[in-house]
Design an enzyme around this catalytic site. Structure first.
Site, PDB file in Angstrom:
ATOM      1  N   LYS A 100      41.640  23.827  36.156  1.00 56.98           N
ATOM      2  CA  LYS A 100      41.172  23.686  37.546  1.00 56.98           C
ATOM      3  C   LYS A 100      39.674  23.972  37.612  1.00 56.98           C
ATOM      4  O   LYS A 100      39.095  24.498  36.657  1.00 56.98           O
ATOM      5  CB  LYS A 100      41.959  24.630  38.453  1.00 56.98           C
ATOM      6  CG  LYS A 100      41.791  26.106  38.118  1.00 56.98           C
ATOM      7  CD  LYS A 100      42.817  26.946  38.864  1.00 56.98           C
ATOM      8  CE  LYS A 100      42.637  28.419  38.531  1.00 56.98           C
ATOM      9  NZ  LYS A 100      43.751  29.230  39.053  1.00 56.98           N
ATOM     10  N   ARG A 119      50.436  34.794  48.469  1.00 63.09           N
ATOM     11  CA  ARG A 119      49.590  33.610  48.634  1.00 63.09           C
ATOM     12  C   ARG A 119      50.516  32.435  48.857  1.00 63.09           C
ATOM     13  O   ARG A 119      50.693  31.971  49.967  1.00 63.09           O
ATOM     14  CB  ARG A 119      48.713  33.394  47.386  1.00 63.09           C
ATOM     15  CG  ARG A 119      47.392  34.070  47.463  1.00 63.09           C
ATOM     16  CD  ARG A 119      46.426  33.697  46.347  1.00 63.09           C
ATOM     17  NE  ARG A 119      46.997  33.063  45.169  1.00 63.09           N
ATOM     18  CZ  ARG A 119      46.313  32.816  44.060  1.00 63.09           C
ATOM     19  NH1 ARG A 119      45.031  33.148  43.975  1.00 63.09           N
ATOM     20  NH2 ARG A 119      46.876  32.232  43.027  1.00 63.09           N
ATOM     21  N   TYR A 125      10.309  38.978  44.010  1.00 68.88           N
ATOM     22  CA  TYR A 125      10.546  39.095  45.451  1.00 68.88           C
ATOM     23  C   TYR A 125      11.040  40.485  45.823  1.00 68.88           C
ATOM     24  O   TYR A 125      11.880  41.060  45.126  1.00 68.88           O
ATOM     25  CB  TYR A 125      11.602  38.078  45.896  1.00 68.88           C
ATOM     26  CG  TYR A 125      11.095  36.660  45.908  1.00 68.88           C
ATOM     27  CD1 TYR A 125      10.070  36.276  46.773  1.00 68.88           C
ATOM     28  CD2 TYR A 125      11.642  35.713  45.062  1.00 68.88           C
ATOM     29  CE1 TYR A 125       9.617  34.963  46.783  1.00 68.88           C
ATOM     30  CE2 TYR A 125      11.197  34.404  45.064  1.00 68.88           C
ATOM     31  CZ  TYR A 125      10.177  34.038  45.933  1.00 68.88           C
ATOM     32  OH  TYR A 125       9.731  32.757  45.942  1.00 68.88           O
TER      33      TYR A 125
END
Ligand SMILES: *Cc1c(COP(=O)(O)O)cnc(C)c1O
Length: 356
Positions: free
Chosen positions: A35, A130, A253
């Protein structure tokens, strides 16, 4: 090569990892789980290296059809089954095995007009909540499906939420036993963790994913370090600039890294737009010129910085391994609060991929 970032996919490692699965579950057949485009490795690229498998398991109907068109004639299992009754025509045409986890799917199979019966995987909810039928309903659902002319071979399927834990399959196995009581049914239960660590779950078909790609189902490389599995994906780049910092200088950053002494750092052509996790903090392991060092500062979109103190000879053009054999993807993922699964699936489309 233009920008030096690259992912390489080691097909021999994939074959070796399938052999590790065979040794771990010698009595079982193997669904190789491919998958998410083979966990980010590219289904088209890798399926041939897995052709010794007994079947391929995935989610996307389109991918399953592709696999047939590339020439795979063996079993294909759709782990979430069909999402709409219309798709059954293609399941029929391409001879795909479907999981069945909900009532509406039973009705859809009953009503479908098929050329031949479809093999099905009836899914039991082992407690993960699930997909799947609760254990008390399985026997009834099984009997119903057994009488449907459109249904061919039937297998009981379930999945584990905690198979990386030593007692993680105990309660789920009790629920599966309860579901299977009185049924003569082949079973497919085991993901990678259960395949490696819970032989009592193996039964007829195991369903490994992550270990085929050479990362740990627990997220901890040391748990699989002696299993014989080998990383399949290497993400590499190069140093494209060097900075010499003075104490108090900052990097990147947010100025989230400050040098405390003179320090050489290297700038690497790889950032979060390549799939490297932005959240990985200073101190995440990385390999420069075959020497282990760490990242410094915030990961940018296209670059990140590394400490060159342990590798004083490394300059512009020095090879950098972000993950692979030297730096395990699990270790990078752990620093980023994630698991190897997520990092490999997130490899960005802009990264050129080579197979070796
Ligand atoms: C993803 C998946 C697997 C494979 O899991 P790994 O942890 O990668 O081995 C097996 N079964 C089902 C139903 C899955 O969704």
């Amino acid at each position: 090569m233009s920008r030096p970032v690259e992912a390489s996919i080691d097909l021999s490692a994939l074959r070796q990892n399938l052999n590790v699965v065979r040794r771990a579950a010698p009595e079982s057949r193997v669904w190789s789980v491919v998958k998410a485009d083979a966990y980010g490795h590219g289904l088209k690229r890798v399926w041939g290296a897995l052709r010794e498998t007994d079947g391929f398991a995935m989610l996307n109907l389109e991918d399953a059809i592709q696999l047939r068109e590339w020439g795979w004639k063996g079993p294909i299992l759709l782990l979430e089954g069909f999402f709409h009754a219309d798709e059954l025509e293609l399941f029929d045409k391409y001879r795909l095995t479907t999981s069945v986890h909900s009532n509406w799917q039973i009705k859809a199979i009953q009503d479908a007009r098929l050329n031949a019966p479809l093999d099905i995987y009836l899914k039991v909810n082992s407690g993960m909540n699930r997909l799947g039928f609760t254990p008390d309903r399985v026997s009834t659902v099984w009997q119903i499906l057994r009488k449907v002319p459109n249904v061919g071979a039937m297998t009981l399927m379930s999945h584990f939420a905690d198979a990386e834990k030593s007692e993680g399959v105990e309660r789920p196995m009790q629920r599966i036993e309860q579901a299977a009581e009185g049924l003569e049914c082949p079973r497919s239960l085991a993901n990678s963790a259960a395949t490696l660590w819970h032989p009592e779950t193996h039964y007829d078909w195991v369903r490994p994913g992550i270990i085929l790609y050479g990362a740990s189902p627990s997220g901890q490389w040391q748990d699989v370090a002696n299993s014989g599995i080998k990383p399949v994906m290497t993400l590499s780049s190069q140093i494209i600039a060097v900075q010499n910092l003075k104490p108090g200088d900052t990097v990147g950053y947010g100025s989230r890294y400050t040098a405390t002494q003179e320090q050489r750092i290297g700038i690497v052509a790889c950032g979060y737009a390549d799939g490297y996790p932005r959240i990985a903090p200073s101190g995440t392991p990385v390999m420069v010129d075959s020497v282990r060092t760490t990242t410094v500062g915030t990961v940018s979109m296209d670059m990140l910085a590394v400490d060159l103190t342990p590798c004083p000879n490394a300059g512009i053009g020095a090879p950098v391994e972000l993950w692979g054999n030297g730096i395990k993807i699990d270790d990078v993922a752990a620093c980023a609060g994630s698991v190897g699964y997520e990092l490999m699936c997130a490899l960005a489309p802009r990264v050129p991929v080579v197979t070796v």
